[in-house]
Structures are given as C-alpha cells and as structure tokens.
Design an enzyme around this catalytic site. Structure first.
Site, mmCIF file in Angstrom:
data_model
loop_
_atom_site.group_PDB
_atom_site.id
_atom_site.type_symbol
_atom_site.label_atom_id
_atom_site.label_comp_id
_atom_site.label_asym_id
_atom_site.label_seq_id
_atom_site.Cartn_x
_atom_site.Cartn_y
_atom_site.Cartn_z
ATOM 1 N N ASP A 104 0.859 -1.169 0.000
ATOM 2 C CA ASP A 104 0.000 0.000 0.000
ATOM 3 C C ASP A 104 0.907 1.235 0.000
ATOM 4 O O ASP A 104 1.972 1.238 0.607
ATOM 5 C CB ASP A 104 -0.887 -0.025 1.248
ATOM 6 C CG ASP A 104 -1.996 0.992 1.198
ATOM 7 O OD1 ASP A 104 -2.032 1.786 0.242
ATOM 8 O OD2 ASP A 104 -2.836 1.004 2.107
ATOM 9 N N SER A 105 0.474 2.293 -0.649
ATOM 10 C CA SER A 105 1.338 3.458 -0.854
ATOM 11 C C SER A 105 1.617 4.249 0.407
ATOM 12 O O SER A 105 2.526 5.068 0.443
ATOM 13 C CB SER A 105 0.708 4.399 -1.876
ATOM 14 O OG SER A 105 -0.442 5.031 -1.321
ATOM 15 N N PHE A 108 -3.325 6.167 2.753
ATOM 16 C CA PHE A 108 -4.408 6.077 3.736
ATOM 17 C C PHE A 108 -3.891 6.365 5.139
ATOM 18 O O PHE A 108 -4.526 7.077 5.915
ATOM 19 C CB PHE A 108 -5.057 4.695 3.684
ATOM 20 C CG PHE A 108 -6.167 4.518 4.692
ATOM 21 C CD1 PHE A 108 -7.430 4.992 4.430
ATOM 22 C CD2 PHE A 108 -5.938 3.893 5.912
ATOM 23 C CE1 PHE A 108 -8.457 4.847 5.358
ATOM 24 C CE2 PHE A 108 -6.942 3.743 6.846
ATOM 25 C CZ PHE A 108 -8.211 4.224 6.565
ATOM 26 N N ASP A 158 -2.127 8.546 -3.198
ATOM 27 C CA ASP A 158 -3.375 9.254 -3.431
ATOM 28 C C ASP A 158 -3.860 9.877 -2.138
ATOM 29 O O ASP A 158 -3.320 9.616 -1.069
ATOM 30 C CB ASP A 158 -4.445 8.295 -3.966
ATOM 31 C CG ASP A 158 -4.860 7.259 -2.923
ATOM 32 O OD1 ASP A 158 -3.991 6.850 -2.119
ATOM 33 O OD2 ASP A 158 -6.022 6.861 -2.891
ATOM 34 N N ASP A 286 -8.578 -6.809 0.422
ATOM 35 C CA ASP A 286 -7.762 -6.919 1.632
ATOM 36 C C ASP A 286 -8.530 -6.293 2.774
ATOM 37 O O ASP A 286 -9.362 -5.403 2.565
ATOM 38 C CB ASP A 286 -6.417 -6.199 1.472
ATOM 39 C CG ASP A 286 -6.548 -4.698 1.715
ATOM 40 O OD1 ASP A 286 -6.223 -4.235 2.824
ATOM 41 O OD2 ASP A 286 -7.006 -3.987 0.797
ATOM 42 N N CYS A 324 -13.213 -27.985 9.498
ATOM 43 C CA CYS A 324 -12.233 -26.967 9.095
ATOM 44 C C CYS A 324 -10.834 -27.585 9.102
ATOM 45 O O CYS A 324 -10.468 -28.319 10.024
ATOM 46 C CB CYS A 324 -12.296 -25.769 10.036
ATOM 47 S SG CYS A 324 -11.020 -24.516 9.728
ATOM 48 N N CYS A 326 -7.940 -25.850 9.213
ATOM 49 C CA CYS A 326 -6.899 -24.946 9.700
ATOM 50 C C CYS A 326 -6.084 -25.608 10.815
ATOM 51 O O CYS A 326 -6.540 -26.567 11.439
ATOM 52 C CB CYS A 326 -7.510 -23.631 10.189
ATOM 53 S SG CYS A 326 -8.173 -23.669 11.870
ATOM 54 N N CYS A 329 -8.134 -25.922 14.186
ATOM 55 C CA CYS A 329 -9.270 -26.847 14.211
ATOM 56 C C CYS A 329 -8.847 -28.304 14.070
ATOM 57 O O CYS A 329 -9.547 -29.203 14.534
ATOM 58 C CB CYS A 329 -10.262 -26.486 13.106
ATOM 59 S SG CYS A 329 -11.199 -24.975 13.433
ATOM 60 N N HIS A 355 -7.096 -19.370 12.145
ATOM 61 C CA HIS A 355 -8.406 -19.880 11.729
ATOM 62 C C HIS A 355 -9.109 -18.879 10.821
ATOM 63 O O HIS A 355 -9.645 -19.246 9.769
ATOM 64 C CB HIS A 355 -9.288 -20.182 12.941
ATOM 65 C CG HIS A 355 -10.707 -20.478 12.536
ATOM 66 N ND1 HIS A 355 -11.115 -21.725 12.120
ATOM 67 C CD2 HIS A 355 -11.803 -19.664 12.432
ATOM 68 C CE1 HIS A 355 -12.399 -21.675 11.787
ATOM 69 N NE2 HIS A 355 -12.837 -20.437 11.975
#
Length: 390
Positions: A104-105, A108, A158, A286, A324, A326, A329, A355
C-alpha cells in the site's frame, strides 16, 4: 452467460491478466507476475510491517493457502526503514516470502493522521506517529520507498478523502490525486530502469477516488483508465459510508475501469462485502478484519461468527468449526483456545488469527470454484444464508 476465454497483456511484457470465466460482472481470472501467478478473486492477507499480527509466520501463510501478502509503505518506512530492507535484498528476502506482495502506498495512513499533516501540491508534510519526527511523502517518495521494498505490486500515492466530505473538496482532491498518479507512473518508469533496482518489473496500480459521488468516481475512472496502468483499485470506501452506498458506488464505477486489467477494492471487508464485491467485478480484496477480530476471540465460521470469550464454550470440546482444515481446528478444542485467550496466552491469539485467515482464504477458493462451475450466484446465496449475522 456462456463460458468466455480471452487473454489480455498488461503494460509490461512479464505481467498478464487472463479472464477465464465470467458470470454477470463476476470474473474468474489469473494475474501472472514475476513472483508467481495469482488466482482471482483473491483475498490478500495483511502483514502491515512484513508480519501478520498474531505471531503468524510466512510458513503459516503457506500452510493456510495465502496467495498474496500485503505490507504497508508508511509503516515500513518509519520503522526499520525501506533503505535498510533494500540493503537486505528487498521485502521478499527480508520476510522469506517468495510469492506476490502488494505494498500500500501509505496514503491512507498519512491521511488518517488528520491532526499531524499538511497537504500540498508537492505531497504531504506530517509527523511520525511513532516519534513525532517530521516526514514528507509525495508521489515520488512513495514510489522510491516501494521500489526499495521491491514489492510485486506498488500502489499509487493518493488522497483518501472522507466518504462524507464536501463535494467541492472531493472534486479538488480527486484532481490532485490524478496529477499525483501521473507523477507516480513517471517515477516508477524511471526507477524500474535503474541498474540497482531489485524488482525492475514492479507493477503499478492506480486508485479511483471520489467518496460517495458517483459522477466524480466515473469521471475519475475514465481519466485514470487513459493512463494504461497494470491494475486499478477502488479506494476511499468502507470509511464511514453504508454498505448500500459502497455497493452502489461499485455498481456505478467498476464498469468504467478497464475490462482487461485487474480491479482491487481496498480495505474491504466482511465475507458478505467480499461476495458482493465479486458480484460487481472485483478481483482483489484486503482487510484487517480476520486478524483483528481473531485477536479478540471473534471467529468466522460457516454458521456465523462466534465469540470464544463466551462462557458457553468453557467446556466445549469441539473444534472452532467442524470440518475446518486450519491448524487450530485440526487439533485443538474451543475450550482449550478459550482458556488460552482468558489466560492472555499469545498462542490463543495465534490460533484464532490462523483460523480466520484460513476461513477467508478457503472462501476465496470456494468462490473461484463456483465461478469455474458457473454457479457463483447460487453459491453466494447459500453462503450468505449460512453465515447470517457474520
């Protein structure tokens, strides 16, 4: 819609965007990069400072099916430093991750420092949130930092204006963002030509802005499309507007972004947000939700979210979610993980983050499979119904 296959090359010969299937506006595609091919739609796992919060290693990311890791330009610049990372071989080598990375630049984060920054045409002057030192960042500086990091995809610098900002302010902000984007493109071309640049095939994604003003968004989309970038993001959403407003902006704006380039909805979001975004033509997502919620014991399942701090799980010997795959789990119970959380043991946070990221990554695989089968609409309906409340 019948099955469609077509191949479109991005602006650099070593990157390629290939749409494999479409269902309405929803796309099933591939993005080929110098660090591997990304299957989309994709959720990028957020590792702000080159690590996922919650003691998650790059080996863990490989195990849970992560395709793209996202790191932040501003945070890596102010702590450790991008020049140090360049001397150590770039971000991939630094964090021992050989798959794609998007940076990310920093825009933000800089603009979130409302009381600490001053916006000028040349860039932004602000004070570090860590030690208060004065910093300047503009388009060229952001590109240089990201070039030092040597990420696969760099984001343009930006201004992320508040979603409810005054229309006149937003219009002026978008004009400046457009001028900054042109500077980003020029600087990246220069950087990629230098002998000591680590990743000379670094891609540049531009960012569409315009708050909740659809006409400003559309006009900006047309303007930045003319710049022929490697990809296009929709920024400045999920920052205060309603979900309905966000979906409306996507419906209005995405059709004006290039069909032959990947699209990225920044900072979004919940599983429902992602499903709605895919339906409206988004490739990349994201969000910090899965990791942040995991660190607070809030877990995503196909039956909705659960809070492991609730007393009802004290004697619950089931896994977080039956079936699951993961790491948490496969071996541990809700009762045990709850005990770890209550005891403030880092292992509990780690299991919960793993998870949640696994849940998101698996959901994206399911979305891609549904698009491959031409059954995304039915999948979306089933998923939203099963996760009601998540």
């Amino acid at each position: 819609m019948p099955e469609r296959y077509f191949v479109i090359f991005c602006m650099k010969g070593k990157q390629m965007y290939k749409v494999l299937k479409q269902e309405g506006r929803a796309k099933r595609a591939e993005v080929t990069t110098v660090h591997g091919t990304i299957q989309t739609p994709v959720f990028m796992n957020v590792g702000t400072v080159a690590a996922i919060k919650g003691a998650v290693s790059t080996a863990d990311l490989e195990e849970i099916g992560t395709q793209v890791e996202l790191s932040n330009t501003y945070h890596l610049h102010v702590r450790t430093g991008d020049e140090t990372i360049k001397r150590l071989g770039g971000l991939h080598r630094f964090m021992s991750w050989d798959k794609p990375i998007l940076t990310d630049s920093g825009g933000f984060q800089v603009f979130s420092l409302a009381g600490l920054r001053k916006i000028k045409e040349e860039g932004v002057y602000f004070n570090s949130h860590i030690d208060g030192r004065k910093i300047f960042m503009g388009p060229e500086e952001s590109m240089r930092i990201q070039s030092n990091l040597a990420s696969t995809i760099a984001m343009a610098f930006d201004e992320c204006a508040p979603s409810k900002a005054d229309r006149q302010y937003v219009a002026h902000s978008v004009e400046r963002t457009t001028r900054w984007l042109a500077r980003c493109k020029t600087e990246m071309k220069r950087l990629n030509s230098l002998e000591d640049t680590i990743n000379k095939d670094q891609m540049l994604f531009g960012i569409n802005q315009g708050a909740v003003y659809a006409d400003i968004r559309i006009e900006h989309a047309k303007r930045i499309t003319e710049m022929d970038l490697d990809g296009y993001a929709v920024g400045g959403l999920a920052v205060g507007e309603t979900h309905e407003e966000m979906y409306h902006i996507l419906e209005e704006t995405v059709p004006y972004l290039p069909k032959d380039k990947p699209t990225y909805l920044m900072g979004v979001g919940t599983p429902a947000n992602i499903l709605e975004g895919v339906e409206r033509g988004i490739d990349f997502f994201d969000c910090v939700y899965p990791t942040r919620n995991g660190r607070h014991g809030h877990l995503y399942t196909n039956q909705g979210r659960l809070n492991l701090f609730n007393a009802r799980y004290e004697l619950d010997d089931r896994p977080i979610e039956e079936g699951c795959g993961c790491p948490a789990c496969r071996r541990y119970s809700r009762a045990y993980i709850r005990h770890l959380l209550k005891a403030k043991e880092m292992l509990g946070l780690r299991f919960c983050v793993l998870h949640n990221l696994y849940f998101y990554n698996t959901m994206m695989t399911e979305i891609r499979d549904a698009l491959d089968a031409g059954e995304f609409a039915a999948y979306k309906k089933r998923k939203l119904e099963s996760m009601a409340g998540s």
